[in-house]
Design an enzyme around this catalytic site. Structure first.
Site, short mmCIF file in Angstrom:
data_model
loop_
_atom_site.label_atom_id
_atom_site.label_comp_id
_atom_site.label_asym_id
_atom_site.label_seq_id
_atom_site.Cartn_x
_atom_site.Cartn_y
_atom_site.Cartn_z
N GLU A 194 0.80 -1.23 0.00
CA GLU A 194 0.00 0.00 0.00
C GLU A 194 0.83 1.28 0.00
O GLU A 194 0.75 2.08 0.95
CB GLU A 194 -0.95 0.00 1.20
CG GLU A 194 -1.91 -1.17 1.17
CD GLU A 194 -2.98 -1.09 2.28
OE1 GLU A 194 -2.85 -0.26 3.19
OE2 GLU A 194 -3.93 -1.89 2.23
N GLU B 297 -5.33 -8.52 0.87
CA GLU B 297 -5.90 -8.19 2.18
C GLU B 297 -7.39 -7.95 2.03
O GLU B 297 -7.82 -7.21 1.14
CB GLU B 297 -5.30 -6.92 2.80
CG GLU B 297 -3.92 -7.10 3.36
CD GLU B 297 -3.38 -5.84 4.03
OE1 GLU B 297 -4.17 -5.04 4.57
OE2 GLU B 297 -2.15 -5.65 3.99
C1 BGC Z 1 -2.80 -2.44 6.09
C2 BGC Z 1 -2.76 -3.28 7.36
C3 BGC Z 1 -3.82 -2.79 8.32
C4 BGC Z 1 -5.16 -2.94 7.66
C5 BGC Z 1 -6.34 -2.53 8.53
C6 BGC Z 1 -4.17 -2.13 5.60
O1 BGC Z 1 -4.19 -0.83 5.12
O2 BGC Z 1 -1.99 -3.01 5.10
O3 BGC Z 1 -1.48 -3.21 7.90
O4 BGC Z 1 -3.77 -3.45 9.54
O5 BGC Z 1 -5.19 -2.13 6.52
O6 BGC Z 1 -6.31 -1.17 8.82
#
Ligand code: BGC
Length: 437
Positions: free
Chosen positions: A164, A347
């Site tokens: 990101e 993610e």
């Molecule tokens: C990040 C994580 C974070 C998650 C939830 C993402 O932007 O890569 O490190 O914990 O969001 O906020």
């Protein structure tokens, strides 16, 4: 849940600073997050990642949790300050030894190691020299990629350069709510360009050391335009260019889009070719869409963010919008066509206030509903022709959630921080049954 294609990768993700702890063990150097977390008022509960989930010492237990979950892949990040405590110089063997043990443990458990090289924990020494505002950091990053792949390149199954870069630029350097806490607004553009330059140089460095595929993990948020004036449309377009295109167009050979803050003087001859070094997989991190309308007069921003009504909300107050994931996958496919490499959702997840009941069980039906909805959205995108080849839940464990400290729980596994006791939640069993199937 409908069936997914054979070979679809089922995984979970974490990052180093959020789980490892052991920040001064075995010669690890300080990172910008060690510094930032110590500054008064930066982290809501005043905590740091000094201990986090103590994964550094408990990685064998956590690998057993992964094996029990039946996932085919585990995405973790490597802490640059363990490999190069000052961000330069030869590899620090003791730091790499940790990842060596982790990777071997994963392979023995039948789980593919997926390694991210930069999940925001820049060595503090590099920040002292200007951090990502300094073009030299891109070259340092490629050197670190080379040293890491020299040790782990034969066993890591997918390399991810950056996590990101948009969030690291905007929250870390634009508005200062993440490390290193700079408030440059649109003067933060060099941070975008130097990260992407570092990415391109690192892809080449990795290719020289490994035949495993290479990726980047970008954050995407489909824009919901609020209001219907020309000014609202222009605002939505500006935000979309910044969040969804600035870090993707140049990677896929399009050069930079017309995005707020873009400063051509930062981009040198030949840079765009480096940025467009081919990748094998595009990592997509998705949490929620963003509501945008025209800014008030006098605003320093060319858009205004507005809360979106009509959605259930997570403990972070983020709207739960699985349709946004389908929309963004289709949008990527439409935008980039054949230039889009296979996509993996690197993610996807949600925070809820999960509390163990009297028997110690943690029931999290909202998370199950969240994951169910988002996986169905992925399936719909696949059916519509988008090449999606994997899905990673954020996160394996409850962990240290950046500026929110320990107050937000994203895990399939509950962590009681005082005792470090791990308790799989009901979502863990749900995801296990799905991944096994
Ligand atoms: C990040 C994580 C974070 C998650 C939830 C993402 O932007 O890569 O490190 O914990 O969001 O906020």
């Amino acid at each position: 849940m409908p069936d997914f294609p054979t070979g679809f990768r089922w995984g979970v993700s974490t990052s180093a600073y959020q789980i490892e702890g052991a920040t001064t063990v075995d010669g690890r150097g300080p990172s910008i997050w060690d510094t930032f977390a110590r500054e008064p008022g930066r982290i809501v509960d005043g905590s740091t990642g000094d201990e986090a989930c103590d994964h550094y010492h408990r990685h064998a237990e956590d690998t057993a949790l992964l094996a029990g979950l039946g996932v085919s892949a585990y995405r973790f990040s490597i802490a640059w300050p363990r490999v190069q405590p000052t961000g330069a110089g030869p590899a620090h063997a003791a730091g790499l030894d940790f990842y060596d043990r982790l990777v071997d443990g994963l392979l023995a458990a039948g789980v593919d190691p997926v390694a991210t090289l930069f999940h925001w924990d820049l060595p503090q020494a590099l920040e002292d020299a200007g951090g990502w505002l300094n073009r030299d950091t891109a070259a340092r990053f490629a050197e670190y990629a080379d040293l890491t792949a020299a040790r782990l390149g034969d066993r890591v199954k997918l390399w991810i350069t950056l996590n990101e870069p948009f969030i690291h630029m905007s929250l870390g350097h634009g508005i200062g709510t993440h490390a290193p806490g700079r408030m440059l607004l649109f003067d933060a553009f060099p941070v975008a360009h130097h990260q992407l330059l570092g990415h391109g140089l690192a892809v080449a460095a990795l290719r020289a050391r490994t035949t495993s595929p290479v990726a980047i993990a970008n954050n995407y948020s489909p824009v919901r335009q609020v209001g219907d004036t020309d000014a609202d449309r222009a605002a939505a377009q500006a935000y979309d260019a910044l969040h969804n295109r600035l870090f993707t167009d140049p990677l896929l050979g399009r050069g930079y889009p017309d995005a707020p803050g873009l400063d051509p003087a930062v981009v040198r001859d030949g840079d765009l070719d480096v940025l467009a070094t081919p990748i094998d997989v595009l990592g997509v991190n998705y949490y929620n869409p963003t509501g945008i309308r025209a800014p008030e007069e006098g605003s320093p921003l060319p858009f205004e963010m507005v809360p979106l009504d009509g959605y259930p909300r997570t403990a972070f107050d983020w709207p739960v919008a699985p349709d946004g994931l389908r929309e963004l996958l289709l949008q990527l496919h439409e935008r980039y066509g054949d230039a889009l490499p296979p996509v993996q959702v690197t993610e996807s997840g949600c925070a809820y206030d999960d509390v163990p009941d009297a028997q110690g069980r943690v029931d999290d039906p909202e998370r199950i509903a969240y994951l169910d909805g988002h996986l169905r959205a992925v399936h719909e995108a696949i059916t519509a022709g988008v090449p999606v080849t994997g899905y990673f839940v954020w996160s394996l464990l409850d962990n240290w959630e950046w500026a929110e400290g320990f107050t937000k729980r994203f895990g399939l596994v509950h962590v009681d921080y005082p005792t470090q006791r791990r308790t799989p939640k009901s979502s863990y069993a749900w995801f296990r049954d799905l991944a096994r199937r």
